[in-house]
Design a protein around this motif. Structure first.
Motif, PDB file in Angstrom:
ATOM      1  N   LEU A  36       0.811  -1.315  -0.071  1.00 19.44           N
ATOM      2  CA  LEU A  36       0.054   0.021   0.011  1.00 19.44           C
ATOM      3  C   LEU A  36       0.891   1.102   0.053  1.00 19.44           C
ATOM      4  O   LEU A  36       0.681   2.363  -0.554  1.00 19.44           O
ATOM      5  CB  LEU A  36      -0.902   0.001   1.147  1.00 19.44           C
ATOM      6  CG  LEU A  36      -2.172  -0.821   1.159  1.00 19.44           C
ATOM      7  CD1 LEU A  36      -2.976  -0.948   2.514  1.00 19.44           C
ATOM      8  CD2 LEU A  36      -2.931  -0.641   0.070  1.00 19.44           C
ATOM      9  N   ALA A  37       2.228   1.347   0.765  1.00 18.26           N
ATOM     10  CA  ALA A  37       2.911   2.155   0.654  1.00 18.26           C
ATOM     11  C   ALA A  37       3.529   2.432  -0.686  1.00 18.26           C
ATOM     12  O   ALA A  37       3.727   3.743  -0.901  1.00 18.26           O
ATOM     13  CB  ALA A  37       4.019   2.178   1.781  1.00 18.26           C
ATOM     14  N   ILE A  38       3.785   1.641  -1.363  1.00 19.35           N
ATOM     15  CA  ILE A  38       4.535   1.582  -2.775  1.00 19.35           C
ATOM     16  C   ILE A  38       3.420   2.287  -3.562  1.00 19.35           C
ATOM     17  O   ILE A  38       3.767   3.222  -4.266  1.00 19.35           O
ATOM     18  CB  ILE A  38       5.071   0.461  -3.115  1.00 19.35           C
ATOM     19  CG1 ILE A  38       6.308  -0.068  -2.261  1.00 19.35           C
ATOM     20  CG2 ILE A  38       5.593   0.387  -4.557  1.00 19.35           C
ATOM     21  CD1 ILE A  38       6.896  -1.515  -2.443  1.00 19.35           C
ATOM     22  N   SER A  42       3.801   6.083  -5.276  1.00 18.39           N
ATOM     23  CA  SER A  42       3.882   6.113  -6.748  1.00 18.39           C
ATOM     24  C   SER A  42       2.815   6.902  -7.145  1.00 18.39           C
ATOM     25  O   SER A  42       2.831   7.633  -8.493  1.00 18.39           O
ATOM     26  CB  SER A  42       4.031   4.919  -7.379  1.00 18.39           C
ATOM     27  OG  SER A  42       2.610   4.009  -7.236  1.00 18.39           O
ATOM     28  N   GLY A  43       1.485   6.892  -6.726  1.00 18.13           N
ATOM     29  CA  GLY A  43       0.491   7.438  -7.176  1.00 18.13           C
ATOM     30  C   GLY A  43       0.548   9.209  -6.977  1.00 18.13           C
ATOM     31  O   GLY A  43       0.097   9.794  -7.711  1.00 18.13           O
ATOM     32  N   SER A  48       2.032  15.175  -8.451  1.00 11.38           N
ATOM     33  CA  SER A  48       2.461  16.588  -7.649  1.00 11.38           C
ATOM     34  C   SER A  48       3.501  17.068  -8.508  1.00 11.38           C
ATOM     35  O   SER A  48       3.863  18.314  -8.421  1.00 11.38           O
ATOM     36  CB  SER A  48       3.189  15.944  -6.338  1.00 11.38           C
ATOM     37  OG  SER A  48       4.365  15.260  -6.625  1.00 11.38           O
ATOM     38  N   THR A  49       4.128  16.501  -9.596  1.00  8.70           N
ATOM     39  CA  THR A  49       5.283  17.084 -10.529  1.00  8.70           C
ATOM     40  C   THR A  49       4.384  17.654 -11.814  1.00  8.70           C
ATOM     41  O   THR A  49       5.120  18.194 -12.796  1.00  8.70           O
ATOM     42  CB  THR A  49       6.260  16.029 -10.994  1.00  8.70           C
ATOM     43  OG1 THR A  49       5.820  15.022 -11.493  1.00  8.70           O
ATOM     44  CG2 THR A  49       6.960  15.613  -9.843  1.00  8.70           C
TER      45      THR A  49
END
Length: 92
Positions: A36-38, A42-43, A48-49
């Motif tokens: 879930l952290a990965i 990644s999402g 955000s960029t």
């Protein structure tokens, strides 16, 4: 898988059930949290960029066809000439 088959315990019939191996619940929860952290990381990094507008530029071809290289139609480059004009004896 560690299935416990149907059996009788203290005069009561017990249905078939699944039993986790010792430590397997902890290991599985760590694996799920890591996954879930990965996925979460990644999402959020891709959005955000975006530069503030939220829209990403469209990708397009920047190639120009037909491809031409400078000097393609010119005569070939001159071959190198030896730097010495006297014979060199290799067998000494």
């Amino acid at each position: 898988m560690p299935w416990v088959e149907e059996h009788e315990r203290g005069g009561t019939r017990v249905r078939r059930y699944f039993r986790w191996a010792p430590g397997a619940r902890r290991d599985m929860s760590i694996l799920v949290l890591l996954g879930l952290a990965i996925v979460g990381y990644s999402g959020t990094s891709a959005t955000s960029t975006g530069g503030g507008t939220g829209k990403l530029p469209r990708l397009g071809s920047t190639a120009v066809y037909p491809v031409k290289f400078p000097g393609w139609d010119k005569k070939p480059a001159p071959r190198p000439k030896p730097t010495v004009s006297y014979p060199i004896q290799w067998e000494r």
